[in-house]
Design a protein around this motif. Structure first.
Motif, PDB file in Angstrom:
ATOM      1  N   THR A  17       0.844  -1.192   0.000  1.00  0.00           N
ATOM      2  CA  THR A  17       0.000   0.000   0.000  1.00  0.00           C
ATOM      3  C   THR A  17       0.878   1.241   0.000  1.00  0.00           C
ATOM      4  O   THR A  17       1.999   1.225   0.511  1.00  0.00           O
ATOM      5  N   ALA A  18       0.357   2.321  -0.600  1.00  0.00           N
ATOM      6  CA  ALA A  18       1.087   3.594  -0.678  1.00  0.00           C
ATOM      7  C   ALA A  18       0.071   4.711  -0.865  1.00  0.00           C
ATOM      8  O   ALA A  18      -1.050   4.465  -1.324  1.00  0.00           O
ATOM      9  N   GLY A  34       2.075   6.952  -4.789  1.00  0.00           N
ATOM     10  CA  GLY A  34       2.122   5.626  -5.376  1.00  0.00           C
ATOM     11  C   GLY A  34       2.119   5.669  -6.887  1.00  0.00           C
ATOM     12  O   GLY A  34       2.892   4.958  -7.551  1.00  0.00           O
ATOM     13  N   ARG A  35       1.263   6.505  -7.450  1.00  0.00           N
ATOM     14  CA  ARG A  35       1.176   6.584  -8.908  1.00  0.00           C
ATOM     15  C   ARG A  35       2.449   7.157  -9.528  1.00  0.00           C
ATOM     16  O   ARG A  35       2.940   6.644 -10.541  1.00  0.00           O
ATOM     17  N   VAL A  62       6.002   5.041  -6.846  1.00  0.00           N
ATOM     18  CA  VAL A  62       6.081   3.624  -6.470  1.00  0.00           C
ATOM     19  C   VAL A  62       5.767   2.700  -7.639  1.00  0.00           C
ATOM     20  O   VAL A  62       6.510   1.747  -7.923  1.00  0.00           O
ATOM     21  N   MET A  63       4.680   2.959  -8.344  1.00  0.00           N
ATOM     22  CA  MET A  63       4.248   2.037  -9.387  1.00  0.00           C
ATOM     23  C   MET A  63       5.254   1.868 -10.533  1.00  0.00           C
ATOM     24  O   MET A  63       5.406   0.747 -11.045  1.00  0.00           O
ATOM     25  N   ALA A  84      -1.349  -3.955  -5.350  1.00  0.00           N
ATOM     26  CA  ALA A  84      -1.057  -2.613  -4.826  1.00  0.00           C
ATOM     27  C   ALA A  84      -2.348  -1.877  -4.498  1.00  0.00           C
ATOM     28  O   ALA A  84      -3.233  -1.756  -5.349  1.00  0.00           O
ATOM     29  N   LEU A 123      -3.531   1.748  -3.498  1.00  0.00           N
ATOM     30  CA  LEU A 123      -3.145   3.151  -3.375  1.00  0.00           C
ATOM     31  C   LEU A 123      -4.241   3.862  -2.589  1.00  0.00           C
ATOM     32  O   LEU A 123      -5.346   4.085  -3.075  1.00  0.00           O
TER      33      LEU A 123
END
Length: 299
Positions: A97-98, A103-104, A107-108, A125, A127
């Motif tokens: 999780t982020a 995250g977009r 992280v992704m 994932a 988000l």
């Protein structure tokens, strides 16, 4: 049936909240999943799931068993990987999780590169901007921004960011730049409830200087607030990583820099593990290296 197989099927049904979703995840037929759960409940002599035509939910006994089953399956998986040696190819599911925008943007891209390099790994994932309990949600790791409370989780620092105030050059040309936090009261302010529900903006190293802003526009997403600011409507206060590209491109300008609060750390947090699975070690090392190398995350 094999006891570990039954556990794995039950965990999939509980997490997917349905037999069809679990069947797709495990690449089994729905009848096979139904039989496995029925066999497990019969062996245990207790109902683990409440079923209706609309949903599947764990019972109180099922929730307790779910926590234990997750730990047991993780320990078996990690023990097998440890026995295979450190050079074993990572395999299995990573649940992560982020925060949504972080995250977009950050992280992704790393997750996709990791998946390309390790074809036997899968990632789920989530988000989300709210902080979730890793154990209760069945998650393996989380990216979190801000100071961490004491917990049994391990944390790897990967960067830091600041909250900052900015506006489009066009807005600043028309209205001038605020020289002190109190000047915000005479400016057009855009607020995002995703960033904070509070309208009290804190400034200074210890947040000792506070201004209760009166936004003319309040939106639920940071990306919408940033778009409005880039359009010249007013001032926003967001995390530095959220507007790093806009600042670099000259679409936004930073103001009130002398009053910015102390930077906030970025961590990858994950549960303490007896063995440490190959996939988690490799993934955390990979993600940490990528994030640490990103100049936008060095305050």
């Amino acid at each position: 049936m094999d006891r570990f197989h039954l556990m794995a099927v039950f965990v999939a049904v509980a997490e997917e909240e349905g037999f069809a979703g679990a069947a797709r995840r495990l690449k089994l037929s729905p009848p096979a999943v139904t039989r496995a759960v029925a066999a497990l409940e019969e062996n245990l002599g207790v109902r683990l799931l409440n079923r209706t035509t609309r949903y599947v939910r764990v019972t109180e006994a099922g929730a307790r068993y779910l926590d234990d089953a997750r730990r047991i399956l993780a320990a078996v998986d990690e023990a097998e990987e440890a026995a295979a040696g450190g050079n074993a190819e990572p395999r299995g599911l990573i649940r992560l999780t982020a925060p949504v925008l972080f995250g977009r943007l950050y992280v992704m891209p790393s997750v996709l590169d990791f998946l390309r390099q390790h074809p036997l790994v899968e990632v789920s994932a989530q988000l989300r901007d709210n902080v979730v309990n890793l154990m209760e949600e069945g998650l393996d790791a989380a990216v979190r921004i801000g100071h961490l409370p004491d917990s049994s989780l391990r944390a790897v620092k990967v960067g830091e960011v600041r909250r900052l105030v900015c506006a489009a050059p066009d807005y600043l040309a028309r209205h001038g730049a605020p020289q002190a936090p109190e000047d915000l009261l005479s400016h057009t302010v855009i607020a995002s409830t995703a960033a904070s529900a509070s309208l009290e903006w804190k400034f200074g190293a210890d947040g000792e200087r506070r201004v209760r802003v009166r936004p003319r526009l309040t939106v639920s997403g940071n990306d919408v607030a940033i778009d409005a600011a880039q359009g010249g409507f007013g001032l926003i206060r967001v995390m530095s990583y959220q507007v790093a590209e806009a600042l670099a491109a000259g679409k936004l300008e930073r103001v009130l820099t002398a009053y910015e609060s102390a930077p906030l750390p970025i961590h990858i947090v994950h549960a303490e593990s007896r063995y440490g699975s190959t996939r988690m070690r490799r993934f955390i090392d990979f993600l940490a290296e990528r994030l640490r190398a990103d100049p936008r995350l060095t305050d």
